[in-house]
Design an enzyme around this catalytic site. Structure first.
Site, PDB file in Angstrom:
ATOM      1  CB  ALA A 173      -0.650  -0.054   1.211  1.00 52.18           C
ATOM      2  CE1 TYR A 184       9.883  -9.102   0.144  1.00 57.36           C
ATOM      3  CE2 TYR A 184      10.275 -11.441   1.367  1.00 57.36           C
ATOM      4  CZ  TYR A 184      10.863 -10.225   0.283  1.00 57.36           C
ATOM      5  OH  TYR A 184      11.871 -10.727  -0.245  1.00 57.36           O
ATOM      6  CG  LEU A 185       4.809 -12.455   5.718  1.00 54.78           C
ATOM      7  CD1 LEU A 185       4.059 -12.921   7.102  1.00 54.78           C
ATOM      8  CD2 LEU A 185       6.160 -13.402   5.671  1.00 54.78           C
ATOM      9  CB  ALA A 186       0.299 -11.492   0.397  1.00 51.50           C
ATOM     10  CD  GLN A 187       1.591 -18.772   2.267  1.00 54.47           C
ATOM     11  OE1 GLN A 187       0.519 -19.499   1.865  1.00 54.47           O
ATOM     12  NE2 GLN A 187       2.494 -18.826   3.142  1.00 54.47           N
ATOM     13  CD  GLU A 231      -6.917 -17.374  -2.423  1.00 51.50           C
ATOM     14  OE1 GLU A 231      -7.103 -16.852  -1.229  1.00 51.50           O
ATOM     15  OE2 GLU A 231      -5.717 -17.224  -2.767  1.00 51.50           O
ATOM     16  CG  HIS A 236      -5.691 -18.033   6.796  1.00 49.15           C
ATOM     17  ND1 HIS A 236      -5.712 -19.558   6.414  1.00 49.15           N
ATOM     18  CD2 HIS A 236      -5.634 -17.416   5.439  1.00 49.15           C
ATOM     19  CE1 HIS A 236      -5.700 -19.643   5.234  1.00 49.15           C
ATOM     20  NE2 HIS A 236      -5.423 -18.299   4.486  1.00 49.15           N
ATOM     21  NE  ARG A 275      -9.107 -16.360   4.139  1.00 45.48           N
ATOM     22  CZ  ARG A 275      -8.220 -15.576   3.531  1.00 45.48           C
ATOM     23  NH1 ARG A 275      -8.118 -14.483   4.238  1.00 45.48           N
ATOM     24  NH2 ARG A 275      -7.517 -15.672   2.548  1.00 45.48           N
ATOM     25  CG  HIS A 294      -5.017 -14.225   7.587  1.00 38.03           C
ATOM     26  ND1 HIS A 294      -3.727 -14.169   7.281  1.00 38.03           N
ATOM     27  CD2 HIS A 294      -5.471 -13.659   6.606  1.00 38.03           C
ATOM     28  CE1 HIS A 294      -3.513 -14.211   6.025  1.00 38.03           C
ATOM     29  NE2 HIS A 294      -4.672 -13.795   5.458  1.00 38.03           N
ATOM     30  CD  GLU A 349      -4.091  -6.323   8.224  1.00 35.83           C
ATOM     31  OE1 GLU A 349      -3.173  -6.780   7.521  1.00 35.83           O
ATOM     32  OE2 GLU A 349      -4.659  -6.921   9.154  1.00 35.83           O
ATOM     33  NE  ARG A 391      -8.154  -9.675   3.908  1.00 37.43           N
ATOM     34  CZ  ARG A 391      -7.559 -10.676   3.374  1.00 37.43           C
ATOM     35  NH1 ARG A 391      -7.828 -11.146   2.200  1.00 37.43           N
ATOM     36  NH2 ARG A 391      -6.729 -11.238   4.154  1.00 37.43           N
ATOM     37  CB  SER A 446      -5.862  -7.955   1.899  1.00 39.30           C
ATOM     38  OG  SER A 446      -4.924  -9.025   1.489  1.00 39.30           O
TER      39      SER A 446
HETATM   40  C1  SIN Z   1      -3.808 -16.921   1.503  1.00 35.19           C
HETATM   41  O1  SIN Z   1      -2.931 -17.253   0.576  1.00 35.19           O
HETATM   42  O2  SIN Z   1      -4.553 -18.014   2.140  1.00 35.19           O
HETATM   43  C2  SIN Z   1      -3.999 -15.635   2.041  1.00 35.19           C
HETATM   44  C3  SIN Z   1      -4.746 -14.987   1.211  1.00 35.19           C
HETATM   45  C4  SIN Z   1      -5.648 -13.730   1.848  1.00 35.19           C
HETATM   46  O3  SIN Z   1      -5.108 -13.476   2.997  1.00 35.19           O
HETATM   47  O4  SIN Z   1      -6.306 -13.229   1.004  1.00 35.19           O
END
Ligand code: SIN
Length: 428
Positions: A13, A41-44, A109, A223, A265, A327, A351, A362, A367
């Site tokens: 952001a 950086y951690l977003a997968q 997802e 999560h 989720r 999460h 965020e 969410r 995000s």
């Molecule tokens: C994830 O890869 O499950 C996280 C993605 C998210 O937080 O939307």
């Protein structure tokens, strides 16, 4: 020190805001740790995007259904309308989203009725952050500082004039025409989270102390699929929802399926918690990826395959123990469609902000899209106004700094958040 714009936070952001500001605007970007210590950086999993006009209504419906209809519908429409444009910008900037036969490869997802998530394997956030960092760090109008925290805002009569910064040597004042809080979420205050430990809601804390409006803090997200590691406190390994989007299922201790793994989720997490409550001595269920081949998993999820292997789990053969963990924070500093807070000349993005897009839960992978779309909104608004604003050297009048203590933030959260949330997971 005078800068046109002070940006606090160097996640996606903050970086994207900087990149969309005019080249003649002098910008200072700061982060309290290193540039890569951020949740971005951690977003997968990836970044959601509309697939085209035909998908906008479905995408809207998925977002508000996941958000339990608490969403701000104007903000959701803006998010969706501007999604393709911003993904195309990232592509032009060099983000190597995965493709199949030259076409973007979309994954799915929980809560999405379509495959509409672009990704770079299972390290999308790292790839986007590195791409943006590389470009921003070369821009001559942008100064970037690590290990530098915002400890208070300089403000008077509900107008922000800059910030008080602190590094390991000194505390000093920066005057700015506009200030942008891109300080991320609050995961660092939980015992069990997918977030970077340094993210302790600094922007929120400072905002609370200056009576800047805060919204929806009662909505925190767990999560569902986080590696069960009872000995690890704080940040734990996220097992991306896209694993389920690509065929993973969730089973209980008897190896039985008890939930559709692609529901939103909050529903999946609640169902896992119910299941876990039946086996208190083994408080976890399993993510089962064993229907997928080793070749597929290593190709599509190289990061997670290796991280699991390091901990003794072969994803293609072993069931992986999981439990929900904190999460994401849907609430934050209340902003309008241009990311303006209730204080003049102060913006919030990512965020740390609450645009209302997410409602009470969410939708997966919304995000990073929100960070991009509303960062650009902020930049365009500032670009159009910067010449009208002049610096003011205001004297900082308080005896202490807003960030001296977190007590107020913690007690605010405890008042807001359903006790169930805190107690069930021993999260605080
Ligand atoms: C994830 O890869 O499950 C996280 C993605 C998210 O937080 O939307």
């Amino acid at each position: 020190m005078n800068y046109d714009v002070l940006i606090v936070g160097t996640g996606i952001a903050g970086l994207y805001t900087a990149l969309n500001l005019r080249d003649d605007i002098r910008i200072l970007m700061i982060t309290k740790n290193s540039f890569r210590d951020c949740n971005s950086y951690l977003a997968q999993g990836g970044i959601s995007t509309s697939l085209g006009l035909f998908d906008e209504e479905n995408y809207f419906n998925d977002t508000v259904k996941a958000g339990n209809y608490h969403n701000d519908t104007k903000a959701v429409k803006l998010l969706i309308k501007n999604s393709i444009e911003n993904i195309n910008t990232l592509i032009k900037l060099g983000v190597p989203f995965d493709k199949t036969k030259e076409k973007l490869n979309y994954t799915r997802e929980g809560g999405h009725s379509e495959f509409r998530i672009v990704h770079v394997k299972d390290e999308t956030g790292k790839s986007v952050t590195e791409t943006l960092l590389n470009i921003v760090s070369k821009k001559r109008n942008i100064t970037m500082l690590e290990n530098t925290a915002l400890i208070d805002l300089i403000c008077k009569d509900n107008t922000c004039y800059g910030g008080i910064l602190r590094d390991s040597h000194r505390t000093y004042k920066v005057n700015s025409k506009f200030t942008i809080l891109a300080t991320g979420g609050i995961g660092g205050i939980f015992n069990s989270t997918t977030n970077v430990e340094y993210l302790t809601g600094d922007g929120l804390n400072i905002s609370l102390k200056h009576n800047i409006e805060i919204k929806d803090m009662e909505y925190l997200q767990l999560h569902p699929t986080v590696l069960y590691e009872p000995d690890v406190k704080g940040k734990k390994l996220l097992l991306s929802e896209s694993l389920r989007g690509e065929g993973g299922i969730i089973v209980n201790q008897n190896k039985e399926v008890f939930i559709n793994p692609l529901l939103p989720r909050d529903i999946v997490s609640t169902s896992i918690l119910n299941e876990i409550s039946k086996t208190p001595t083994n408080p976890y269920v399993y993510l089962d990826m064993t229907k997928k081949s080793k070749e597929f998993l290593m190709y599509r999820f190289p990061f997670l395959y290796n991280e699991c292997l390091k901990r003794g789990y072969k994803m293609d053969k072993d069931l992986i123990p999981i439990a929900p963990a904190h999460h994401y924070c849907m609430g934050g500093i209340k902003v309008d469609l241009f990311s303006r807070t209730s204080m003049n000349n102060l913006y919030a993005v990512g965020e740390a902000s609450c645009t209302g897009v997410h409602g009470s839960n969410r939708l997966a992978s919304n995000s990073l899209l929100e960070a991009l779309v509303f960062a650009k909104q902020a930049s365009e608004n500032i670009n159009s106004k910067i010449n009208e604003i002049h610096y003011k050297d205001i004297i900082f009048e308080s005896e202490s700094y807003a960030l001296d203590s977190y007590d107020e933030l913690i007690s605010y959260l405890k008042r807001k958040v359903d006790n169930k949330y805190a107690k069930l997971f021993n999260c605080w």
